[in-house]
Design a protein around this motif. Sequence first.
Motif, mmCIF file in Angstrom:
data_model
loop_
_atom_site.group_PDB
_atom_site.id
_atom_site.type_symbol
_atom_site.label_atom_id
_atom_site.label_comp_id
_atom_site.label_asym_id
_atom_site.label_seq_id
_atom_site.Cartn_x
_atom_site.Cartn_y
_atom_site.Cartn_z
ATOM 1 N N PRO A 70 -4.326 30.809 8.162
ATOM 2 C CA PRO A 70 -5.688 30.329 8.420
ATOM 3 C C PRO A 70 -5.674 29.011 9.203
ATOM 4 O O PRO A 70 -4.886 28.112 8.899
ATOM 5 C CB PRO A 70 -6.274 30.125 7.024
ATOM 6 C CG PRO A 70 -5.402 30.913 6.107
ATOM 7 C CD PRO A 70 -4.048 30.922 6.718
ATOM 8 N N THR A 71 -6.523 28.921 10.200
ATOM 9 C CA THR A 71 -6.619 27.678 10.974
ATOM 10 C C THR A 71 -7.493 26.661 10.258
ATOM 11 O O THR A 71 -7.318 25.449 10.448
ATOM 12 C CB THR A 71 -7.187 27.971 12.380
ATOM 13 O OG1 THR A 71 -8.451 28.640 12.228
ATOM 14 C CG2 THR A 71 -6.230 28.862 13.163
ATOM 15 N N ARG A 72 -8.410 27.117 9.466
ATOM 16 C CA ARG A 72 -9.268 26.223 8.679
ATOM 17 C C ARG A 72 -8.591 25.965 7.351
ATOM 18 O O ARG A 72 -8.362 26.894 6.577
ATOM 19 C CB ARG A 72 -10.642 26.875 8.475
ATOM 20 C CG ARG A 72 -11.646 25.971 7.812
ATOM 21 C CD ARG A 72 -12.942 26.732 7.592
ATOM 22 N NE ARG A 72 -13.914 25.916 6.876
ATOM 23 C CZ ARG A 72 -14.968 26.409 6.278
ATOM 24 N NH1 ARG A 72 -15.192 27.718 6.305
ATOM 25 N NH2 ARG A 72 -15.809 25.619 5.661
ATOM 26 N N LEU B 82 -3.213 24.972 2.647
ATOM 27 C CA LEU B 82 -3.466 23.644 2.087
ATOM 28 C C LEU B 82 -2.518 22.625 2.703
ATOM 29 O O LEU B 82 -1.304 22.852 2.772
ATOM 30 C CB LEU B 82 -3.277 23.653 0.569
ATOM 31 C CG LEU B 82 -4.249 24.490 -0.261
ATOM 32 C CD1 LEU B 82 -3.791 24.536 -1.716
ATOM 33 C CD2 LEU B 82 -5.651 23.941 -0.156
ATOM 34 N N GLU B 83 -3.079 21.500 3.128
ATOM 35 C CA GLU B 83 -2.273 20.376 3.574
ATOM 36 C C GLU B 83 -1.608 19.727 2.359
ATOM 37 O O GLU B 83 -2.078 19.895 1.223
ATOM 38 C CB GLU B 83 -3.151 19.361 4.308
ATOM 39 C CG GLU B 83 -3.774 19.866 5.605
ATOM 40 C CD GLU B 83 -2.758 19.988 6.731
ATOM 41 O OE1 GLU B 83 -1.623 19.496 6.574
ATOM 42 O OE2 GLU B 83 -3.105 20.589 7.763
ATOM 43 N N ARG C 197 4.862 24.921 -1.187
ATOM 44 C CA ARG C 197 4.970 24.724 -2.634
ATOM 45 C C ARG C 197 3.587 24.451 -3.199
ATOM 46 O O ARG C 197 2.827 23.658 -2.632
ATOM 47 C CB ARG C 197 5.906 23.539 -2.927
ATOM 48 C CG ARG C 197 6.246 23.377 -4.379
ATOM 49 C CD ARG C 197 7.195 22.228 -4.582
ATOM 50 N NE ARG C 197 7.489 22.041 -5.986
ATOM 51 C CZ ARG C 197 7.977 20.915 -6.486
ATOM 52 N NH1 ARG C 197 8.191 19.881 -5.713
ATOM 53 N NH2 ARG C 197 8.234 20.834 -7.783
ATOM 54 N N ALA C 198 3.233 25.090 -4.312
ATOM 55 C CA ALA C 198 1.906 24.925 -4.896
ATOM 56 C C ALA C 198 1.972 25.089 -6.402
ATOM 57 O O ALA C 198 2.842 25.798 -6.929
ATOM 58 C CB ALA C 198 0.923 25.924 -4.295
ATOM 59 N N HIS C 199 1.044 24.430 -7.082
ATOM 60 C CA HIS C 199 0.900 24.531 -8.530
ATOM 61 C C HIS C 199 -0.522 24.959 -8.860
ATOM 62 O O HIS C 199 -1.471 24.573 -8.172
ATOM 63 C CB HIS C 199 1.178 23.188 -9.212
ATOM 64 C CG HIS C 199 2.630 22.904 -9.396
ATOM 65 N ND1 HIS C 199 3.458 22.576 -8.344
ATOM 66 C CD2 HIS C 199 3.393 22.875 -10.519
ATOM 67 C CE1 HIS C 199 4.679 22.359 -8.800
ATOM 68 N NE2 HIS C 199 4.663 22.536 -10.122
ATOM 69 N N ASP D 123 5.674 18.992 0.732
ATOM 70 C CA ASP D 123 5.579 18.119 1.907
ATOM 71 C C ASP D 123 5.163 18.865 3.160
ATOM 72 O O ASP D 123 5.137 18.268 4.240
ATOM 73 C CB ASP D 123 6.941 17.439 2.156
ATOM 74 C CG ASP D 123 7.357 16.552 0.994
ATOM 75 O OD1 ASP D 123 6.458 15.987 0.337
ATOM 76 O OD2 ASP D 123 8.572 16.442 0.740
ATOM 77 N N GLU D 124 4.869 20.141 3.042
ATOM 78 C CA GLU D 124 4.453 20.926 4.200
ATOM 79 C C GLU D 124 3.244 21.767 3.828
ATOM 80 O O GLU D 124 2.820 21.798 2.662
ATOM 81 C CB GLU D 124 5.605 21.815 4.682
ATOM 82 C CG GLU D 124 6.120 22.751 3.606
ATOM 83 C CD GLU D 124 7.332 23.551 4.069
ATOM 84 O OE1 GLU D 124 7.675 24.535 3.378
ATOM 85 O OE2 GLU D 124 7.916 23.205 5.108
ATOM 86 N N VAL D 125 2.683 22.442 4.799
ATOM 87 C CA VAL D 125 1.510 23.276 4.544
ATOM 88 C C VAL D 125 1.885 24.405 3.572
ATOM 89 O O VAL D 125 2.916 25.062 3.725
ATOM 90 C CB VAL D 125 0.960 23.854 5.865
ATOM 91 C CG1 VAL D 125 -0.169 24.846 5.587
ATOM 92 C CG2 VAL D 125 0.477 22.735 6.766
#
Length: 201
Positions: A90-92, A118-119, A146-148, A191-193
């Motif tokens: 996604p660009t948004r 997500l940024e 990486r996400a929680h 540290d990345e998208v």
Amino acid sequence: MPQRTLDPTAVLPSSEASPSAVSAPAARRSSDTPPPAPGPVSLEGIGDVVDAGRPSGYAHLGERRLPTLGRLVAAARGAASSLRRPTLWPTRRGHWQPAPRAARRHASGRLRVTTVALEPNSFVSGPADHPARPHGMEVLYLVSGRAHLIASAPDGQMRSASELAEGRARVVGAPVGGAARGHHFLVNTGDEVAVVVRVTA
């Protein structure tokens, strides 16, 4: 008149008839008719059989054609593999949006496939309470980064945090009792998208 005495060695006749005295059963006469054949079986009165396949008329007994959890996980895994190319991300950023067609083709029926990018250090609301889908299910699958998944109390205090493992689906649901009991958030802790795909039933 002199009385005769019974000889003690004499054998008295038995009160039961001897086998020769028993007459053979009478032969069936040709005029006897055979027993009547059983009539056709009627299902009338057998409710379980008569009503099979018919709507019950009771809402709580209505058929729910919900997809299985395996279908959701398979759809999420297939969609995530299609989104490995960054050109399809996604660009948004920071908003759930419909996944590209290449990712949606892995889901059939009423499954809905959305994705979010997500940024670092940003977040997005997780599963929401849908009154129209009280039995709905959602599956999250990490595509990249990486996400929680964070569960919070109504006052904002964090209750739990679980990391989305690479290559594994996370089954989630609306907070118990709806928004009044708390919220879910998906947070980029890398540290990345971070890119996550979501399949909703």
